[in-house]
Write a protein that holds these residues in place. Sequence first.
Motif, mmCIF file in Angstrom:
data_model
loop_
_atom_site.group_PDB
_atom_site.id
_atom_site.type_symbol
_atom_site.label_atom_id
_atom_site.label_comp_id
_atom_site.label_asym_id
_atom_site.label_seq_id
_atom_site.Cartn_x
_atom_site.Cartn_y
_atom_site.Cartn_z
ATOM 1 N N ARG A 163 9.034 -1.561 3.674
ATOM 2 C CA ARG A 163 9.163 -2.275 2.320
ATOM 3 C C ARG A 163 10.568 -2.819 2.457
ATOM 4 O O ARG A 163 10.538 -3.847 1.646
ATOM 5 N N PRO A 192 0.843 -1.013 -0.001
ATOM 6 C CA PRO A 192 -0.150 0.029 -0.146
ATOM 7 C C PRO A 192 0.856 1.207 -0.166
ATOM 8 O O PRO A 192 1.883 1.354 0.526
ATOM 9 N N ASP A 193 0.095 2.397 -0.416
ATOM 10 C CA ASP A 193 0.939 3.758 -0.644
ATOM 11 C C ASP A 193 1.308 4.164 0.841
ATOM 12 O O ASP A 193 2.155 4.660 1.315
ATOM 13 N N LEU A 194 0.342 3.810 1.903
ATOM 14 C CA LEU A 194 0.442 4.308 3.319
ATOM 15 C C LEU A 194 1.262 3.369 4.094
ATOM 16 O O LEU A 194 0.894 2.808 5.032
#
Length: 211
Positions: free
Chosen positions: A200, A192-194
């Motif tokens: 990561r 997800p972007d958030l």
Amino acid sequence: MTVTETVPGGTGSTGGTEAGAAGAGPLHADAVRALDGWRPADPDQERLRRDYLQHLAEQPEGLFRSCLPAHITASAAVVDPAAGRVLLTLHPKVGLWLQMGGHCEPGDRDLAAAALREATEESGIPGLTLLTQDGAPVPVKLDRHQVRCTGKDRPENTHLDVQYVAVAPPGSLALISEESLDLRWFDFDALPDLTDGSVRDLVARARQLTG
């Protein structure tokens, strides 16, 4: 690395050549042993490892929330390698998708047990197994970050997080806990972007080690 079915208990040793704090208890001794025996290839991770050991040498209670301005925490990336996915929780205080984890507790036998307990509680998945090396669970990454775990109106303190990888049984169904705003599986290639760079990086390492 391989997978172990259970987390072995702490050795109770006061070992460790870079930090001691004799008499601080078996959990403290295990944290020293685990970090003292871990040799990351990354120089930034090596600096963190030495900083963590220095913290433990100076703080006999350095694994618990009451130790300020910094304390050791334990977390784990919960992955389902067969499906190529990772389970992340939407943290209510931070507002980001993170791995499972949190504070050590006096009843934890060792750091690995703390990470596995947090991962099991927050994922709702029984039968999680930690990656091991030479028969013992080992960290895969360290991450130092600022938080307000003592309350939103209190000064920031520092989490010295020791991160593991927990493998879920294939096809596991997650069960959200009250500690999370949301809980979802994400494909390794569709995080997800958030989320942040630390998560990561942890997922990338987990993917490499379990691939």
